[in-house]
Write a protein that holds these residues in place. Sequence first.
Motif, PDB file in Angstrom:
ATOM      1  N   TYR A 172      10.413  13.789  19.891  1.00  0.00           N
ATOM      2  CA  TYR A 172       9.441  12.706  19.826  1.00  0.00           C
ATOM      3  C   TYR A 172       9.633  12.011  18.477  1.00  0.00           C
ATOM      4  N   PRO A 173       9.958  10.706  18.456  1.00  0.00           N
ATOM      5  CA  PRO A 173      10.275  10.056  17.176  1.00  0.00           C
ATOM      6  C   PRO A 173       9.087  10.062  16.204  1.00  0.00           C
ATOM      7  N   ASP A 174       9.390  10.147  14.907  1.00  0.00           N
ATOM      8  CA  ASP A 174       8.355  10.129  13.857  1.00  0.00           C
ATOM      9  C   ASP A 174       8.037   8.701  13.433  1.00  0.00           C
ATOM     10  N   GLY A 175       6.824   8.530  12.922  1.00  0.00           N
ATOM     11  CA  GLY A 175       6.452   7.295  12.226  1.00  0.00           C
ATOM     12  C   GLY A 175       6.578   6.026  13.050  1.00  0.00           C
ATOM     13  N   ILE A 176       6.244   6.111  14.337  1.00  0.00           N
ATOM     14  CA  ILE A 176       6.400   4.960  15.233  1.00  0.00           C
ATOM     15  C   ILE A 176       5.589   3.757  14.753  1.00  0.00           C
ATOM     16  N   ILE A 177       4.338   4.013  14.394  1.00  0.00           N
ATOM     17  CA  ILE A 177       3.455   2.891  14.049  1.00  0.00           C
ATOM     18  C   ILE A 177       3.970   2.165  12.800  1.00  0.00           C
ATOM     19  N   ASP A 178       4.414   2.934  11.797  1.00  0.00           N
ATOM     20  CA  ASP A 178       4.960   2.289  10.593  1.00  0.00           C
ATOM     21  C   ASP A 178       6.214   1.486  10.917  1.00  0.00           C
ATOM     22  N   LYS A 179       7.032   2.040  11.778  1.00  0.00           N
ATOM     23  CA  LYS A 179       8.268   1.327  12.144  1.00  0.00           C
ATOM     24  C   LYS A 179       7.948   0.007  12.851  1.00  0.00           C
ATOM     25  N   ILE A 180       6.927   0.030  13.707  1.00  0.00           N
ATOM     26  CA  ILE A 180       6.564  -1.218  14.406  1.00  0.00           C
ATOM     27  C   ILE A 180       6.027  -2.226  13.389  1.00  0.00           C
TER      28      ILE A 180
END
Lengths: 191, 577
Positions: free
Chosen positions: A112-120
């Motif tokens: 499960y990828p980390d830090g999705i919200i920051d990446k978006i």
Amino acid sequence: METKSIMIVGVGGQGTLLASRILGSVLGTAGYEVKVSEVHGMSQRGGSVVTYIRYGEKVYSPVIEKGQADMIISFEQLEAARYVSYLKKDGTIITNTQKISPMPVITGAAEYPDGIIDKIKAMGINVIAVDALSAAEKAGSARAVNVVLMGVLSKVLPGIELDAWKKAVEKCVPAKVIEINEKAFDLGREM
Amino acid sequence: MSELMLGNQAVARGLYEAGVSVVSSYPGTPSTEITEFSSKYPEDEIYCEWAPNEKVACEVAIGASMAGARSFCAMKHVGLNVAADPLFTASYTGVNGGMVLAVADDPGMHSSQNEQDSRHYAIGAKVPMLEPSDSQECKDYAKLAYEISEKFDTPVILRLTTRVSHSQSAVTTEDRIERTLPEYKKNIAKNVMVPANAIKKHVVVEQRTLDLIEYAETSGINTVEMNSDEIGVITSGICYQYAKEALGDKASYLKLGMVNPLPVKLIKDFAAKVKTLYVIEELDDVIETHCRKNGIDVKGKELFTLQGEYFQSKVKQVVLGEKDEWQTLDAEIPVRPPVLCAGCPHRGVFYILKKLGVMVSGDIGCYTLGAAAPLSAIDTTVCMGASISGLHGFNKGRKGEYEGKAVAVIGDSTFMHSGITSLVDIAYNRSNSTVIVLDNSITGMTGHQNNPANGKNIYGDPASAVNLEALAHAIGINSVTVVNPGDLAETERVIKEELAKAEPSLIIARKPCALLKTVKHKPPFHIDADKCKNCKSCMRIGCPALVSGDKCITIDNTLCVGCGLCEQLCKFDAIKE
Ligand SMILES: Cc1ncc(C[n+]2csc(CCOP(=O)(O)OP(=O)(O)O)c2C)c(N)n1
Ligand code: SF4
Ligand code: SF4
């Protein structure tokens, strides 16, 4: 008015269909031509699900494609990541911070990828991240995540009276759980 | 008054308004909701039923039409393969009351095993086919179909596609037409299709097609919209919406509301008015071939494709050379395939079959997900019913080598649909085959419809239930065993025993679908972190409620329904009620 495109994405079983029906109903009573497109079938068994809502003076295609959505409402982080490419450059995404592992993650075949919200956020996209699951539980049922997110959306979407939202929620949810859902909607608005 | 309706709901409304009084269907995505919505109208106005399969449904509609009623049946595209036999001859007999058959194609295969194009059936059976492009047209065309059916004495097909069936748009409703049943008159020359009568009828059918072509040219069902003399588009159904979205006033349109038979003069006149003419149609090149056959120069599949859905971007790209832009997130995003639900009764059977390493001849239903990792238990899936006959053929093909090492799995609804005759073949032509009916008391895959084996009709009222055990005995299968698939040890014992027998056998794995409202679940199970050795034995059943972690497995208590399957796999007693 130019036709607007909103996507609702999530995991089968999270109640995305109900959310799209509430939104379709609210936009219809606001006088727009509305098309709502849903895909039933395999997606119901815990798969990735997406519905499209398009509205304006005249709507032809019921479908939204990559680069065409004004807004995405995501019920789960990984699904936000999966569909973010559907947003227009200046689009907005409302996402529930809940994480649900898909089978490849459960079996250890993928991560499960980390830090999705920051990446978006780093893509320059306007992100509204909320813990809709906790709010839904507070309202009385984990299943009210969909209505919490409609509450959040009601603050962001211009031109629709609060009363119209409340009527649409009342019309679309089963009579037995109206109170829970009214509470869920209000909690969403406060987020 | 106008109301947002699914395309399928609008078809049901159209049936109601048209005074239809008999509906018989077999479920199949994306057609199922037509019949479900029809059954919400009063039963004494529209009688509805789930038939065991599409052939039966179509024949019920034919009988009702002969009786003078306006009748209807709905199915998915592959359902028409099953119903094709009665349809082709009903085309010869024609109708008494109007008869309409709705068939829903699935471009993009959202929930189907192939991507066939139903328009070939309209051509083959020589019957008219209408294709709506939104919910209002779903209702209007459903009603119009009955007028055409009675005027031209023919069954009519209403062709839908996933995006039309499953999109909501505004529909204006009207009152129901009150119909009095026309008198029933015996008419052997019209309704008894022996060669002598059918030879005469074939002549009538060919003349009818010519009359229908005239109707296609002049009736207004096919419409021309002139905007530009540079670009012309011939299209129908959902592709009309994609084309309008993509091209707007930059193109002129010939929108075909009737896709069989196709007009000739109308198309030639339209072609003469535009410089470049495109045919925009998903799936096969039906309109394009018709144009070419009539010497009309068009651009089509050399620019588009025979596969999948088009959408507006495809049209924009091909016709205008314009491309949309988008950004992508820089991360590996794992896929999220559908899975058997937490607590699904099918899971235990597949776990055991995988453990035993047998060949599994599969079928179509929720249980086809037994082919997905980590269960990966199924070897083959073709069409409904093929698991049983396929296993018989497999065993004959390998000259008995796999007898005792191969099984067929089939759901209760699928067994009713077309498994019974296959089981007759096993008994009659004797192969030592073991068949497992996964009896979850419902038609799960298509959204939980009742079926002839579960004791309830479409209205939820009590109905006669097929006794599977007695049926198997009557067919000539002597070894019949019922097992609870929630008990792994027992399921393994029974499957091994039946495989070892030197005779055909039937195992009925009986436990209701976990999503049925009548099923009482236990509270979620939990994992004792001190006892869990993180050996991951329980993960082999692929339950979505079991989540792996660095130190131990956890159970997602929003998903777990306490079925207890994982507990049976834990050697360390770490999983508890
Ligand atoms: C000829 C045909 N008709 C309809 C369908 C759609 N369909 C797929 S599976 C299925 C029924 C599944 O029910 P069941 O066999 O009881 O298994 P379950 O899904 O409940 O596990 C249906 C109707 C199809 N694939 N082919
Ligand atoms: S709907 Fe029922 S049969 Fe289908 S996967 Fe879920 S529990 Fe199993
Ligand atoms: S008891 Fe175990 S196998 Fe059954 S639903 Fe809960 S976690 Fe899944």
